[in-house]
Each structure stands twice: as C-alpha cells, then as structure tokens.
Design a protein around this motif. Sequence first.
Motif, mmCIF file in Angstrom:
data_model
loop_
_atom_site.group_PDB
_atom_site.id
_atom_site.type_symbol
_atom_site.label_atom_id
_atom_site.label_comp_id
_atom_site.label_asym_id
_atom_site.label_seq_id
_atom_site.Cartn_x
_atom_site.Cartn_y
_atom_site.Cartn_z
ATOM 1 N N GLN A 257 0.787 -1.231 0.000
ATOM 2 C CA GLN A 257 0.000 0.000 0.000
ATOM 3 C C GLN A 257 0.821 1.284 0.000
ATOM 4 O O GLN A 257 0.249 2.374 0.021
ATOM 5 C CB GLN A 257 -0.936 0.004 1.217
ATOM 6 N N SER A 258 2.145 1.172 -0.007
ATOM 7 C CA SER A 258 2.973 2.376 0.035
ATOM 8 C C SER A 258 4.310 2.117 -0.644
ATOM 9 O O SER A 258 4.624 0.988 -1.021
ATOM 10 C CB SER A 258 3.208 2.807 1.486
ATOM 11 N N ASP A 259 5.092 3.178 -0.784
ATOM 12 C CA ASP A 259 6.451 3.039 -1.313
ATOM 13 C C ASP A 259 7.484 3.077 -0.192
ATOM 14 O O ASP A 259 8.679 3.279 -0.432
ATOM 15 C CB ASP A 259 6.750 4.119 -2.346
ATOM 16 N N ILE A 260 7.034 2.872 1.038
ATOM 17 C CA ILE A 260 7.945 2.853 2.193
ATOM 18 C C ILE A 260 8.686 1.519 2.229
ATOM 19 O O ILE A 260 8.057 0.459 2.255
ATOM 20 C CB ILE A 260 7.165 3.054 3.506
ATOM 21 N N ASP A 261 10.005 1.575 2.214
ATOM 22 C CA ASP A 261 10.820 0.367 2.382
ATOM 23 C C ASP A 261 11.209 0.288 3.851
ATOM 24 O O ASP A 261 12.245 0.796 4.275
ATOM 25 C CB ASP A 261 12.059 0.426 1.488
ATOM 26 N N ILE A 262 10.351 -0.360 4.642
ATOM 27 C CA ILE A 262 10.563 -0.352 6.089
ATOM 28 C C ILE A 262 11.775 -1.194 6.478
ATOM 29 O O ILE A 262 12.383 -0.965 7.529
ATOM 30 C CB ILE A 262 9.295 -0.788 6.842
ATOM 31 N N ALA A 263 12.173 -2.145 5.636
ATOM 32 C CA ALA A 263 13.413 -2.878 5.900
ATOM 33 C C ALA A 263 14.600 -1.916 5.899
ATOM 34 O O ALA A 263 15.484 -1.992 6.761
ATOM 35 C CB ALA A 263 13.615 -3.974 4.860
ATOM 36 N N ASP A 264 14.628 -0.993 4.952
ATOM 37 C CA ASP A 264 15.710 -0.016 4.874
ATOM 38 C C ASP A 264 15.646 0.955 6.048
ATOM 39 O O ASP A 264 16.687 1.312 6.628
ATOM 40 C CB ASP A 264 15.619 0.750 3.555
ATOM 41 N N VAL A 265 14.435 1.370 6.413
ATOM 42 C CA VAL A 265 14.269 2.268 7.564
ATOM 43 C C VAL A 265 14.795 1.593 8.829
ATOM 44 O O VAL A 265 15.506 2.209 9.640
ATOM 45 C CB VAL A 265 12.789 2.655 7.735
ATOM 46 N N PHE A 266 14.463 0.323 8.992
ATOM 47 C CA PHE A 266 14.895 -0.411 10.179
ATOM 48 C C PHE A 266 16.412 -0.583 10.210
ATOM 49 O O PHE A 266 17.057 -0.343 11.250
ATOM 50 C CB PHE A 266 14.204 -1.768 10.212
ATOM 51 N N ILE A 267 17.010 -0.979 9.099
ATOM 52 C CA ILE A 267 18.463 -1.183 9.082
ATOM 53 C C ILE A 267 19.203 0.129 9.282
ATOM 54 O O ILE A 267 20.290 0.157 9.891
ATOM 55 C CB ILE A 267 18.897 -1.891 7.785
ATOM 56 N N GLU A 268 18.663 1.235 8.819
ATOM 57 C CA GLU A 268 19.256 2.545 9.118
ATOM 58 C C GLU A 268 19.285 2.769 10.630
ATOM 59 O O GLU A 268 20.281 3.273 11.178
ATOM 60 C CB GLU A 268 18.458 3.656 8.432
ATOM 61 N N HIS A 269 18.219 2.378 11.306
ATOM 62 C CA HIS A 269 18.181 2.478 12.772
ATOM 63 C C HIS A 269 19.221 1.554 13.403
ATOM 64 O O HIS A 269 19.928 1.963 14.337
ATOM 65 C CB HIS A 269 16.777 2.122 13.277
#
Length: 275
Positions: A257-269
């Motif tokens: 439903q979105s273009d958010i790559d939450i895997a990338d957001v998480f690994i950045e964290h």
Amino acid sequence: MRGWLIYKEHDRIRNEAFIRLLQQASAKRGMTLEVVIYEEMIYAVSGGASLFGRRENPDFLIIRTCTPWLNEAAELHGIRVFNSSRVSRTANDKRLSHACLSALGIPMLPSTAVHQRRLSSLSPSYPLILKDPLGRGGTGVDWVARPQQLGAMTADDELLMQPVGGQRGRDVRVYIVGGAIVAAVVRESETNFKANISGGASASLYRLSQEDTELIEKVTRALPIDFAGIDFLIADDGSLLFNEMEDAVGCRSLYDQSDIDIADVFIEHVAAQLK
C-alpha cells in the motif's frame, strides 16, 4: 559489523523477499547480515564465552523468532539485540502487553488472564473472545458464542479472555522503528471478525489523528521499541483500543500500500545504534 538474522525455518521460507531487503539494506551500509535458522543452532547457555557453541558471537542479532529467552541470553553475553528482551517479552505475551499498556493508561477492552479450568466458574457474558496469549498472526483466537463451546476448545490451557468489542473485522496496525511512528495501515475483513492479511483481509494506509499519535507515543516513550507493530481495534467512535503487539511484525500490507521500504528504515536504525 557482522550480524545474524535469526528465523525459524517455516518463517524463513515465508519471508524470503523481506530477508533479501534486510540483507540489501545492510550491505548498503557496509554490514553483513547472515540468515541463521533457530532450530539448527546449539546454544551454550553455560560454560563458554560464546552463546553459540563453536561459532563466534556476532556483533548484533536481529531475532525474528518470538523467543524472548534468546534475546535475554544474548544480552547477557553483551550482544546488541533487536528487539531488546524487554520488548520481546512484552510483545510476545498478550497478558503481559495488556498489563504493561494498561498501566500506561492506554485504552483497551477489559481483559482477563485465566486458566481454562476456571472459565466455567466465571459465568462470563457471551459472546466473548478467547486468545492463546502466546499466539501470533491471528492464530489461537476464538469467538465463543455460548457456554457449550468451551468444552470443545482446542486453545492452550492458559488464555486471555475479552468481551467482543470494536468494529468487527477492522483494525489498525502501526509500524514503529526506533521509537518513531513510520506508518499505519487499516486492515478490513468482510467475512471474519479477525482482520489478518494472511486470512484474506484487505489493507489500506491509515491516517492517524493527533489523539492517536499522542496515545501511541505514550507506548514508545515507555518501551524501547527497535522494530515492532502495535495493533489496535477501532471503537465505534473511531478511537483506538490496544489489541496486541507484534515483535516479528509482518510488513506485507505496508509494502503493498505504500512506497515505504521499512526494511531499509529499520536497518538505518540498526546502523545508527551500532555506531
């Protein structure tokens, strides 16, 4: 930095695409992320410098197995774990998550932890919901319409009992990374009181109100969440009622439903935490 991504075998197979995203995001930041199968490991819980027997401890662990004991054992060996044992314990036991969030003043349905042998003596109102407190992904959740159903229950001996409440077949999942709200989706089912994507529910992005955001931030200030989902029922007036937390949260609906790559957001964290 060298990390391990721990999955149980059946979950690894179902999550191959998400695993690739996590590994790609790690490589982009100069980190290696090896997939390790939970059932294939030997854990040296005493008598050794390494928790993993002959294998050297990694620099960090991303544990997606819903096994809080391992999170805590790794912390005792000085290994940074995502999520922490405290978050993993809280998220993976519905009794504990309800007790913790109730203490924070988070609205929820009246919830009772009870052994199955005591159910008949409580004279509850029907219909009601019975949940396996350690279940996940919609498993171990039963709608009980009359007392006669209790004798045929296949749930575990220890249960969480709740009244029926909220808008039937609708819930909101809020994705949290590093204590911050990333996004929310509403999941809806026309055929089932449970709104799980694996059970055929549909999903769309959900806009949180200011009141919703303030409510969720009460939780994130109290719990050091690295990456998790918080699920809410929707009351008849549109307000949110806490339902459960997902430590190894599924992300399919967010990617759909979105273009958010939450895997990338998480690994950045993860990378920021390891600096």
